[in-house]
Motif scaffolding. Structure first.
Motif, PDB file in Angstrom:
ATOM      1  N   GLU A 114       0.813  -1.215   0.000  1.00 19.11           N
ATOM      2  CA  GLU A 114       0.000   0.000   0.000  1.00 19.11           C
ATOM      3  C   GLU A 114       0.847   1.266   0.000  1.00 19.11           C
ATOM      4  N   THR A 115       2.117   1.153   0.380  1.00 20.08           N
ATOM      5  CA  THR A 115       2.974   2.345   0.379  1.00 20.08           C
ATOM      6  C   THR A 115       3.242   2.829  -1.034  1.00 20.08           C
ATOM      7  N   GLU A 146       0.226  12.359  -0.336  1.00 18.35           N
ATOM      8  CA  GLU A 146       0.986  13.520   0.106  1.00 18.35           C
ATOM      9  C   GLU A 146       2.000  13.044   1.145  1.00 18.35           C
ATOM     10  N   GLN A 147       3.075  13.792   1.326  1.00 18.81           N
ATOM     11  CA  GLN A 147       4.129  13.365   2.252  1.00 18.81           C
ATOM     12  C   GLN A 147       3.621  13.160   3.678  1.00 18.81           C
ATOM     13  N   LEU A 148       2.848  14.088   4.178  1.00 12.01           N
ATOM     14  CA  LEU A 148       2.343  13.966   5.537  1.00 12.01           C
ATOM     15  C   LEU A 148       1.412  12.761   5.670  1.00 12.01           C
ATOM     16  N   PHE A 153       0.585   7.121   7.360  1.00  8.60           N
ATOM     17  CA  PHE A 153       0.334   5.721   6.980  1.00  8.60           C
ATOM     18  C   PHE A 153       1.437   4.819   7.528  1.00  8.60           C
ATOM     19  N   TYR A 154       2.686   5.251   7.370  1.00  6.51           N
ATOM     20  CA  TYR A 154       3.794   4.447   7.890  1.00  6.51           C
ATOM     21  C   TYR A 154       3.675   4.271   9.398  1.00  6.51           C
ATOM     22  N   ARG A 155       3.372   5.349  10.107  1.00  5.13           N
ATOM     23  CA  ARG A 155       3.271   5.268  11.564  1.00  5.13           C
ATOM     24  C   ARG A 155       2.118   4.358  11.988  1.00  5.13           C
TER      25      ARG A 155
END
Length: 103
Positions: free
Chosen positions: A49-50, A55-57, A62-64
């Motif tokens: 999904e990455t 957008e960067q934020l 999503f990563y967190r």
């Protein structure tokens, strides 16, 4: 006791008083192995999904929330399995290996 099985002894060759311990240990290892596989698949799915444009934020969130959470859940299961599986059969470095290999 589990080492005896790994060395080729059969279950029937293990003393009767130790068989329940062996069975319980093997059941726990089997269960945790299945859980580990499911958590690995969840992490792999989240990693796919990455690739979706964000957008960067939003990507950082999503990563967190997804990747970091999936990695921690996977690690907790792996940590528990590591305590049950002999070092010679554990395919990943343990914390001690990592800690003491740093120069």
């Amino acid at each position: 006791i589990l080492q005896a099985l790994a060395d080729g002894e059969t279950y029937s060759e293990i003393p009767a008083r130790d068989r329940q311990t062996v069975k319980s240990s093997l059941d726990r290892i089997s269960t945790l192995s299945g859980v580990l596989l499911k958590k690995l698949q969840a992490l792999e799915s989240a990693m796919l999904e990455t690739r979706m444009p964000r957008e960067q934020l939003e990507q950082a969130h999503f990563y967190r929330e997804s990747i970091f959470t999936a990695m921690n859940e996977l690690r907790l299961t792996a940590d528990e399995l590591e305590t049950l599986v002999g070092k010679s059969y554990w395919p990943m470095p343990c914390y001690g290996d990592i800690l003491y290999s740093v120069n």
